[in-house]
Scaffold this active site. Structure first.
Site, PDB file in Angstrom:
ATOM      1  N   ARG A   1       0.827  -1.202   0.000  1.00  0.00           N
ATOM      2  CA  ARG A   1       0.000   0.000   0.000  1.00  0.00           C
ATOM      3  C   ARG A   1       0.864   1.257   0.000  1.00  0.00           C
ATOM      4  NH1 ARG A   1      -4.747   1.642   4.408  1.00  0.00           N
ATOM      5  NH2 ARG A   1      -5.179   3.697   3.518  1.00  0.00           N
TER       6      ARG A   1
ATOM      7  N   ASN B   1     -10.670  -4.175  -1.347  1.00  0.00           N
ATOM      8  CA  ASN B   1     -10.545  -3.171  -2.399  1.00  0.00           C
ATOM      9  C   ASN B   1      -9.600  -3.617  -3.518  1.00  0.00           C
ATOM     10  OD1 ASN B   1     -12.213  -0.987  -1.533  1.00  0.00           O
ATOM     11  ND2 ASN B   1     -10.751  -0.563   0.100  1.00  0.00           N
TER      12      ASN B   1
ATOM     13  N   HIS C   1     -16.534   3.647  -4.798  1.00  0.00           N
ATOM     14  CA  HIS C   1     -15.646   4.799  -4.609  1.00  0.00           C
ATOM     15  C   HIS C   1     -15.812   5.839  -5.716  1.00  0.00           C
ATOM     16  CE1 HIS C   1     -12.697   2.580  -1.689  1.00  0.00           C
ATOM     17  NE2 HIS C   1     -13.948   2.611  -1.278  1.00  0.00           N
TER      18      HIS C   1
ATOM     19  N   TYR D   1     -14.395  10.296  -2.012  1.00  0.00           N
ATOM     20  CA  TYR D   1     -13.473   9.841  -3.061  1.00  0.00           C
ATOM     21  C   TYR D   1     -13.542  10.713  -4.310  1.00  0.00           C
ATOM     22  CZ  TYR D   1     -12.210   5.625  -0.534  1.00  0.00           C
ATOM     23  OH  TYR D   1     -11.692   4.756   0.396  1.00  0.00           O
TER      24      TYR D   1
END
Length: 421
Positions: free
Chosen positions: A90, A144, A194, A244
């Site tokens: 990430r 996700n 999102h 988002y």
């Protein structure tokens, strides 16, 4: 009833467990299985989970295992909340796109594509093993990028529904502003995962009066501040975008911010270290306050509601989920995965009718849907050309020089997770 959480060693799992304990009348679990390959984390999280159940006098048992096949055997539902590559991956997703002046984020743009490429093959392998063991089990995906992962599951024929906490978070926020109980608030929620807008806020159900105009008039400043978008923009739109959308509506501003502060991944990694230390305390028997800053607010309540409805045990009749379009939004393909209100029951999720969507939002949805199609092709079949095409199609990238450079960086940073590379 047996539920399995794949990724059960996540520091967020105690939030989920707390929801299962508090809402046991809605979802009566006899066995909750936490599965994770990280045995050390799993031991800490599992210990706290058992103490939470005991403190709240939940009669169900909690088991932990690193064996996926054992975990899903006989499960009525399997919740997926995994992160392939962990916080280290990430961290990369959130940083290397900034080299090209593009948003670095784990679910959208180049970072989101990297996560999809790492995640889709792993999730499909898990789902295949679930189907071999128990073909009737539901798969609830919170991993996700939810839209792409859910589409991969559905295209492979799995019984799957995608779940995100954005809608329930907004429902809770609007309920507080309006001074009503959250179940009274029904959102006209439309878009992709999102990439959503609230085009109506109704008190009492899908046919009730729309109070969104009054909500914006009375509380527009608060809502705009929470979204970090100008009040004037909300007035212009007349709808409420999810947070988002700031990556799209204020892209360059966000890039400047991201270049001057630590990544969210770094913040979460530090938080996780502190949380795991807390979880090791045998006296701790409830979720710590720090967990609220970890992200995923209200996910536990949404997960309980969805699982209960799918398993025939109750749950709200209407829920915001990710599922096939099937004509709901006529400007998108039937096999696009959309995020809308749906009637949820033992047969799955059936989207409710949606009012005609303004071209301002429909155009962006169509663009991102095309990207998600190309992203899934790249995740399933690999190849530099497919990665490039997906990046070129994304509205946050769109220029061939950026797409070329980002393709090279994506492959370089994720080679260990890409079998074709």
């Amino acid at each position: 009833m047996k539920l399995t959480v794949v990724g059960g060693g996540s520091t967020y799992t105690p939030e989920l467990v707390d929801g299962f304990a508090r809402l046991r009348d809605t979802l009566p679990i006899e066995e909750l299985v936490l599965m994770d390959p990280a045995e050390d984390r799993l031991a800490l999280v599992g210990g706290l989970a058992r103490r939470i159940f005991a403190r709240q006098e939940h009669p169900g048992r909690i088991t932990t295992t690193t064996d996926l096949d054992r975990a899903v055997d006989g499960a009525d539902a399997v919740l997926l909340q995994l992160r392939v590559g962990g916080q280290a991956a990430r961290e990369q997703d959130e940083t290397w796109p900034l080299d090209c002046g593009c948003v670095g984020q784990e679910t959208t743009g180049a970072g989101g594509l990297a996560k999809a490429l790492r995640t889709v093959p792993v999730v499909l392998d898990i789902a295949d093993r679930v189907r071999r063991t128990n073909p009737d089990a539901w798969i609830i995906d919170f991993t996700n990028p939810v839209g792409i992962v859910t589409r991969a599951l559905l295209e492979a024929g799995h019984k799957a529904v995608g779940l995100c906490n954005v809608a329930i978070g907004l429902q809770r926020k609007f309920a507080a502003l309006l001074g009503v109980a959250p179940p009274e608030v029904h959102l006209d929620h439309v878009g992709l995962n999102h990439l959503t807008w609230e085009t109506g806020v109704r008190l009492g159900g899908p046919e009730a009066e729309d109070v969104l105009p009054q909500l914006l008039t009375d509380h527009g400043d608060t809502i705009a501040s929470d979204l970090r978008l100008p009040r004037a923009l909300l007035n212009n739109l007349g709808v409420i975008p999810s947070y988002y959308l700031r990556y799209y509506y204020a892209h360059d501003e966000v890039v400047r911010e991201l270049r001057t502060k630590p990544s969210r991944a770094a913040e979460v990694a530090a938080m996780e270290k502190e949380l795991l230390t807390m979880y090791a305390d045998p006296a701790l028997s409830e979720k710590p306050e720090l967990l609220a800053k970890r992200g995923g607010a209200y996910y536990s309540e949404a997960a309980v509601d969805l699982a209960a409805a799918l398993l025939g045990g109750g749950g709200s009749p209407y829920q915001v989920v990710n599922t096939y379009n099937r004509g709901t939004l006529p400007f998108l393909p039937d096999d696009a995965v959309i995020e809308v209100q749906a009637a949820v029951g033992a047969k799955g999720a059936s989207p409710l009718a949606v009012a005609p969507v303004d071209p301002l939002y429909a155009g962006l949805m169509a663009n991102v849907t095309a990207y998600e199609h190309l992203a899934l092709e790249a995740a399933l079949h690999g190849g530099r050309t497919r990665v490039f095409q997906a990046l070129l199609s994304h509205p946050l990238i769109g220029q061939y020089e950026y797409a070329e450079a980002l393709t090279d960086r994506l492959i370089a940073h994720n080679r260990e997770h890409l079998a074709w590379a």
